[in-house]
Write an enzyme that holds these catalytic residues in place. Structure first.
Site, PDB file in Angstrom:
ATOM      1  N   THR A  68       0.270  -6.413   7.123  1.00 57.97           N
ATOM      2  CA  THR A  68       1.602  -5.921   6.838  1.00 57.97           C
ATOM      3  C   THR A  68       2.596  -6.794   7.602  1.00 57.97           C
ATOM      4  O   THR A  68       2.222  -7.809   8.196  1.00 57.97           O
ATOM      5  CB  THR A  68       1.719  -4.427   7.199  1.00 57.97           C
ATOM      6  N   LYS A  72       2.555 -11.368   6.722  1.00 58.96           N
ATOM      7  CA  LYS A  72       2.176 -11.744   5.361  1.00 58.96           C
ATOM      8  C   LYS A  72       2.405 -13.222   5.059  1.00 58.96           C
ATOM      9  O   LYS A  72       1.685 -13.805   4.245  1.00 58.96           O
ATOM     10  CB  LYS A  72       2.918 -10.876   4.342  1.00 58.96           C
ATOM     11  N   ASN A  93      -1.282 -10.208   1.687  1.00 60.95           N
ATOM     12  CA  ASN A  93      -1.518  -8.918   2.334  1.00 60.95           C
ATOM     13  C   ASN A  93      -3.009  -8.595   2.430  1.00 60.95           C
ATOM     14  O   ASN A  93      -3.379  -7.545   2.968  1.00 60.95           O
ATOM     15  CB  ASN A  93      -0.785  -7.793   1.596  1.00 60.95           C
ATOM     16  N   GLY A 132      17.864  -3.763  -3.161  1.00 58.03           N
ATOM     17  CA  GLY A 132      17.389  -4.502  -1.999  1.00 58.03           C
ATOM     18  C   GLY A 132      16.950  -5.903  -2.367  1.00 58.03           C
ATOM     19  O   GLY A 132      16.755  -6.239  -3.539  1.00 58.03           O
ATOM     20  N   GLY A 242       5.904   5.580  -3.108  1.00 64.04           N
ATOM     21  CA  GLY A 242       5.283   4.575  -2.266  1.00 64.04           C
ATOM     22  C   GLY A 242       3.794   4.811  -2.053  1.00 64.04           C
ATOM     23  O   GLY A 242       3.031   3.856  -1.903  1.00 64.04           O
TER      24      GLY A 242
END
Length: 279
Positions: A68, A72, A93, A132, A242
């Site tokens: 994480t 990465k 990942n 984002g 998520g």
């Protein structure tokens, strides 16, 4: 041939911070379901500076690693090979250690995102919006390259991100237009909205959810639901969370690390839901 259930193998998730990670819960649930009684999965607080020395200490018992932030991209120089998917977003990942000692990197976030969408009936959309422009947004763009046939509008909070998102779009062959975060409420009218921002960032948008929303993919899972996801669901829209992403990308990791396919999706999701409910 998959490793035997009696083989002692190790795997772990690395990152900083890492204490919150649900990966151990998901992977251990998979091992239990698959009968891999001598497999272990741990978590290690490792930053970019400590990553090379961690790799130097790994023995032949190691099967793989989950990575994480902020590792990465930092891990790439330490690997022998990375997949096309990982190269397309410059992020790894998943690391698998092969029988001949090679270190192979992959990115399961992208196909995991696609799988989560398909599980909710989203096979193809004509356009989409991304809230984002950070690291997760690039994975979202790569996923949209597989499911979106038209324009993607990225709502960004800093001018520096504008050029980055356009460059990612060109690299991934996605038609990307950027818009100012001040107009982020407009994103909620898109056929598919992917929220990739940190916790709290989209809370103010909850009051702007349209009367007939379509599909929201919010990559956060703790706390859940987010105010935006809760309002979206109340208005009758479809919500992908998520945890959906986390489980689907972990399924792919388990399959690569253990050689067992399919990985036990439902057992992993149930373990994740139980762990989140206990928090």
């Amino acid at each position: 041939m998959p490793p035997r259930a009696t083989d002692a193998r190790r795997a772990a998730v690395l990152g900083s911070p890492i204490a919150h990670s649900l990966s151990p819960v998901l992977h251990r649930a998979a091992y239990a379901e698959l009968g891999l009684v001598n497999w272990s999965y741990e978590r290690f607080e490792i930053d970019e500076a400590g990553l090379p020395s961690f790799f130097e200490c790994l023995g032949p018992e190691w099967a793989g690693l989950s990575l994480t932030m902020p590792l990465k991209r930092a891990v790439i120089p330490l690997l022998d090979e990375i997949s096309d998917t990982a190269a397309s977003v410059e992020a790894v990942n998943t690391v698998v250690f092969t029988a001949d000692g090679r270190r192979v990197g992959d990115n399961t976030d992208v196909p995991g995102m696609v799988a989560a969408l398909r599980e909710h009936g989203i096979e193809q959309v004509g356009s989409a919006a991304i809230l984002g422009a950070g690291a997760t947004a690039s994975s979202a763009l790569a996923a949209l390259a597989r499911v979106c046939t038209g324009e993607v509008v990225a709502y960004v909070r800093s001018e520096a991100r504008v050029a980055e998102m356009r460059e990612w779009g060109e690299r991934l062959d996605v038609e990307v237009r950027t818009a100012d975060w001040a107009d982020a409420a407009q994103a909620l009218k898109a056929p598919l909205v992917i929220a990739t921002t940190p916790a709290g960032t989209t809370d103010a948008l909850a009051d702007a959810v349209p009367g007939r929303p379509t599909t929201l993919f919010d990559v956060l899972y703790d706390p859940w639901p987010t105010p935006l996801a809760a309002r979206w669901s109340m208005a009758g829209g479809a919500v992908v969370g998520g945890l959906d992403l986390l489980v689907h990308q972990a399924v792919l990791q388990v399959e690569q690390m253990t050689g067992h396919s399919p990985a036990p999706l439902h057992a992993m999701r149930a373990a994740g839901e139980k762990a989140l409910a206990a928090r």
